[in-house]
Design a protein around this motif. Structure first.
Motif, PDB file in Angstrom:
ATOM      1  N   VAL A 101       0.848  -1.207   0.000  1.00 45.37           N
ATOM      2  CA  VAL A 101       0.000   0.000   0.000  1.00 45.37           C
ATOM      3  C   VAL A 101       0.879   1.251   0.000  1.00 45.37           C
ATOM      4  CG1 VAL A 101      -1.648   1.350   1.382  1.00 45.37           C
ATOM      5  CG2 VAL A 101      -1.990  -1.115   1.085  1.00 45.37           C
ATOM      6  N   LYS A 102       1.850   1.286   0.930  1.00 45.40           N
ATOM      7  CA  LYS A 102       2.708   2.475   1.060  1.00 45.40           C
ATOM      8  C   LYS A 102       3.594   2.649  -0.180  1.00 45.40           C
ATOM      9  CE  LYS A 102       1.728   3.562   5.489  1.00 45.40           C
ATOM     10  NZ  LYS A 102       2.427   3.266   6.723  1.00 45.40           N
ATOM     11  N   ALA A 103       4.089   1.537  -0.708  1.00 47.75           N
ATOM     12  CA  ALA A 103       4.946   1.611  -1.894  1.00 47.75           C
ATOM     13  C   ALA A 103       4.158   2.155  -3.081  1.00 47.75           C
ATOM     14  CB  ALA A 103       5.506   0.226  -2.221  1.00 47.75           C
ATOM     15  N   LEU A 104       2.944   1.622  -3.262  1.00 45.42           N
ATOM     16  CA  LEU A 104       2.135   2.040  -4.417  1.00 45.42           C
ATOM     17  C   LEU A 104       1.734   3.512  -4.316  1.00 45.42           C
ATOM     18  CD1 LEU A 104       0.148  -1.285  -4.791  1.00 45.42           C
ATOM     19  CD2 LEU A 104       1.575  -0.258  -6.585  1.00 45.42           C
ATOM     20  N   GLU A 105       1.535   3.989  -3.084  1.00 43.53           N
ATOM     21  CA  GLU A 105       1.225   5.427  -2.907  1.00 43.53           C
ATOM     22  C   GLU A 105       2.345   6.293  -3.479  1.00 43.53           C
ATOM     23  OE1 GLU A 105       0.537   5.957   1.284  1.00 43.53           O
ATOM     24  OE2 GLU A 105      -1.493   5.105   1.172  1.00 43.53           O
ATOM     25  N   LEU A 106       3.578   5.797  -3.391  1.00 47.32           N
ATOM     26  CA  LEU A 106       4.731   6.568  -3.891  1.00 47.32           C
ATOM     27  C   LEU A 106       4.672   6.792  -5.402  1.00 47.32           C
ATOM     28  CD1 LEU A 106       7.549   4.777  -1.829  1.00 47.32           C
ATOM     29  CD2 LEU A 106       6.786   7.143  -1.524  1.00 47.32           C
ATOM     30  N   VAL A 107       3.984   5.891  -6.095  1.00 52.34           N
ATOM     31  CA  VAL A 107       3.895   6.030  -7.562  1.00 52.34           C
ATOM     32  C   VAL A 107       2.456   6.335  -7.998  1.00 52.34           C
ATOM     33  CG1 VAL A 107       5.911   4.613  -8.078  1.00 52.34           C
ATOM     34  CG2 VAL A 107       3.683   3.502  -7.834  1.00 52.34           C
ATOM     35  N   GLY A 108       1.647   6.805  -7.029  1.00 54.64           N
ATOM     36  CA  GLY A 108       0.288   7.239  -7.362  1.00 54.64           C
ATOM     37  C   GLY A 108      -0.649   6.105  -7.729  1.00 54.64           C
ATOM     38  N   LYS A 109      -0.370   4.879  -7.213  1.00 52.80           N
ATOM     39  CA  LYS A 109      -1.270   3.757  -7.498  1.00 52.80           C
ATOM     40  C   LYS A 109      -1.882   3.236  -6.198  1.00 52.80           C
ATOM     41  CE  LYS A 109       1.228   2.135 -11.602  1.00 52.80           C
ATOM     42  NZ  LYS A 109       0.246   2.370 -12.657  1.00 52.80           N
ATOM     43  N   LYS A 110      -2.934   2.445  -6.357  1.00 54.93           N
ATOM     44  CA  LYS A 110      -3.662   1.967  -5.185  1.00 54.93           C
ATOM     45  C   LYS A 110      -3.633   0.436  -5.167  1.00 54.93           C
ATOM     46  CE  LYS A 110      -7.997   3.317  -2.891  1.00 54.93           C
ATOM     47  NZ  LYS A 110      -8.320   2.069  -2.287  1.00 54.93           N
ATOM     48  N   ALA A 111      -3.345  -0.127  -3.986  1.00 57.94           N
ATOM     49  CA  ALA A 111      -3.345  -1.589  -3.861  1.00 57.94           C
ATOM     50  C   ALA A 111      -4.773  -2.112  -3.991  1.00 57.94           C
ATOM     51  CB  ALA A 111      -2.757  -1.991  -2.511  1.00 57.94           C
ATOM     52  N   MET A 112      -4.918  -3.259  -4.661  1.00 58.35           N
ATOM     53  CA  MET A 112      -6.247  -3.841  -4.891  1.00 58.35           C
ATOM     54  C   MET A 112      -6.625  -4.701  -3.680  1.00 58.35           C
ATOM     55  SD  MET A 112      -6.883  -2.827  -7.996  1.00 58.35           S
ATOM     56  CE  MET A 112      -8.018  -3.939  -8.798  1.00 58.35           C
TER      57      MET A 112
END
Lengths: 62, 515
Positions: free
Chosen positions: B305-316
């Motif tokens: 979740v935190k990693a994906l926030e860094l690239v503007g994406k959302k975990a499914m």
């Protein structure tokens, strides 16, 4: 002390991996299925698993 | 049927080959229960535990193959064994790999090889790893039972030459776009992963891919790396390499909490790192992690979740309210005495994660790998109230492949737990891997269906909750595996943590609605 990462970078950047697989052949098959080159070592215990003989062979550089 | 045995002298096969041979043999006409294994002590004990003891097996040496099976006649047995080994030979000959007898010969013949994967019995593994390192190859060491002192010696030698040893006991690695051993095929992306828990890094990689991102490299260090005396050599080298790697923009670290001294060393390295780091050291306090400048993640899911926030994406991931709705629907029609969970896990990381998630919602869980000693099951085969069993523990895997490769170990447990009138929910994990079973759901789906049907016939309603760790690039076909579960009425969650929370919510509702 930071590591010299030159050899790791070469691994990361490899266009085609060349992998020596020692032991379970299914692991080699899975790697090969993904396009890497696999060299399979059909490993078996040297000297039939005899510990004394194994030590002798190691001393001889085998 | 009568029992027959045969020894094939001086014919070495690895354990996975012989597992396949066992499956082939047992499917032959006129053959009942059977087993094929090398003549080592662990295998001989396995024949006894399978009810296939035979005096001939005692005469076999470690280079000999033992075959024991029930058959309609001696002729049927002999024919079936010959046909089995003929099939195995054909399979080997069709493998286009170059074959060598020794590691030295292979590395001499291929000086351009970069990497050596080693999966030999632990007592021989150090010697083979040293041969590969001396030839300038990085090493992935799947073998286990290597002493910490030997691990340290290998890693120091490797480090002095700029080489990385991943393992011992390393199951998950993705390098240069190739997944090894028990890893998932994962798309490339901006995140470099390094971790001491194989399933942990595989899990994060899979969630990154599900959200349309991916991993530059995934480096498994083996569980012993962040313990003394090794002190994190592979993880520190991994951070160095990922920091210098132009394809890696962010570094994700995953491990159980190391001891204070090693943790301090890793945190100091993170502080010095020029790239953003997300760190999950399970059980470690937020402020300790954040003191290094790293982004804190409490769980495996949160790393993604935190990693994906860094690239503007959302975990499914399913939301809490979605899980609440699923739980509320699941308990409709259950009998009053149905109030316990039974979890059956293929591995320790997921078993522990599930117990933590469940306990927070619905109380203590008994286990063969318990969160505290007072919750240890007296007998791993006999559940008690809320129980989670790690089927990857040594007691289930002695002489046999890990349940990720051979998932059938869970079959009898599913049937048994489903028939227990006090059980309201079964909790299962499924883990894909490039070298694992190609249809892990298929192996147990009939048992699940029959268990649910038997419960229904008894006037009960059994909820089955599951999660799958894998990607849509895996050989197993994520969509088909999930569909098989859903068609059977299994509640499929996006992650193991969410599945355990759903099971916790169901049990809490069954016990008066407290959560």
């Amino acid at each position: 002390m930071k590591t010299d990462t030159k050899k790791l970078q070469e691994l990361f950047d490899a266009k085609e991996l060349v992998v020596v697989n020692v032991g379970v052949s299914a692991f080699g098959e899975a790697i090969q299925k993904q396009g890497a080159q696999v060299i399979q070592v059909d490993w078996k215990p040297m000297a039939g698993g005899d510990d004394e003989m194994l030590k002798l062979l190691e001393m001889m550089g085998m | 049927m009568k029992q027959y045995a045969q020894i094939r002298k001086n014919e070495y096969h690895d354990s996975l080959e012989l597992l396949l041979a066992t499956s082939i043999l047992c499917e032959k006409d006129g053959i009942g229960k059977g087993n094929i294994a090398m003549g080592n002590a662990a295998s001989k004990a396995l024949f006894d535990s399978l009810g296939l003891s035979n005096p001939l097996a005692e005469q076999a040496g470690i280079m000999d193959v033992i075959i024991v099976a029930e058959a309609q006649s001696e002729e049927a047995f002999t024919e079936a064994v010959e046909a089995t080994f003929e099939q195995m030979r054909g399979k080997k000959e069709s493998n286009p790999s170059k074959h060598f007898d020794t590691t030295q010969d292979a590395v001499r013949a291929y000086p351009d090889a970069q990497l050596c994967v080693i999966s030999v019995p632990g007592e021989y593994a150090k010697a083979e790893a040293m041969k590969a390192l001396e030839a300038g190859l990085h090493v992935i060491l799947f073998s286990s039972h290597i002493s910490p002192e030997d691990e340290l010696e290998l890693k120091l030698f490797a480090q002095s030459r700029g080489l990385l040893v991943m393992g011992p006991d390393c199951g998950v690695v993705n390098l240069a776009g190739v997944a090894f051993l028990l890893g998932s095929v994962t798309d490339r992306g901006p995140f470099g992963l390094c971790g001491a828990t194989g399933v942990g890094i595989q899990h994060v990689g899979a969630l990154l891919q599900a959200a349309g991102s991916g991993a530059s490299q995934i480096i498994g260090t083996g569980g012993g790396d962040l313990k003394q005396p090794v002190g994190g050599i592979s993880m520190l080298m991994g951070i160095d390499a990922l920091e210098n790697d132009p394809a890696t923009e962010y570094i994700l670290l995953v491990s159980r909490k190391p001891n204070e001294e090693i943790l301090a060393k890793i945190l100091a390295r993170i502080k010095d790192c020029s790239k953003v780091v997300v760190a999950c050291f399970m059980g470690c306090e937020r402020k300790v992690v954040e003191s290094s400048g790293a982004i804190y993640a409490a769980t495996l899911d949160e790393v993604a979740v935190k990693a994906l926030e860094l690239v503007g994406k959302k975990a499914m991931l399913q939301s809490e309210s979605e899980l609440d709705e699923m739980a509320a629907a699941a308990v409709v029609g259950m009998k009053p005495e149905q109030k316990y969970v039974r979890g059956l896990f293929t591995g320790g990381t997921y078993c522990e994660e599930a117990m933590n998630a469940f306990t927070a919602l619905a109380g203590d869980v008994y286990s063969n790998a318990p969160l505290r000693e007072s919750l240890r099951l007296k007998d791993s085969l006999v559940s008690c109230q809320n129980s989670c069993v790690d089927c990857g523990e040594d007691e289930f895997t002695a002489g046999k492949p890990h349940p990720t490769m051979e998932p059938s170990v869970r079959r009898p447990f599913i049937t048994k737990e489903a028939s227990d009138p006090e059980v309201c929910v079964l909790l299962l994990d499924f883990i894909f891997a490039v070298s694992a079973h190609m249809d892990p759901v298929g192996v147990v789906i009939e048992d699940i269906k029959q268990g649910m049907a038997a419960a229904a016939a008894d006037g009960r309603k059994l909820a089955v909750v599951a999660s799958i760790c894998g990607t849509d690039s895996d050989f197993q076909s994520l969509g088909e595996q999930r569909a098989k579960l859903e068609e059977a009425g299994v509640l499929v969650c996006q992650t193991n943590y969410l599945a355990a929370r759903l099971a916790g919510k169901i049990v809490a509702l069954r016990n008066g609605g407290k959560q």
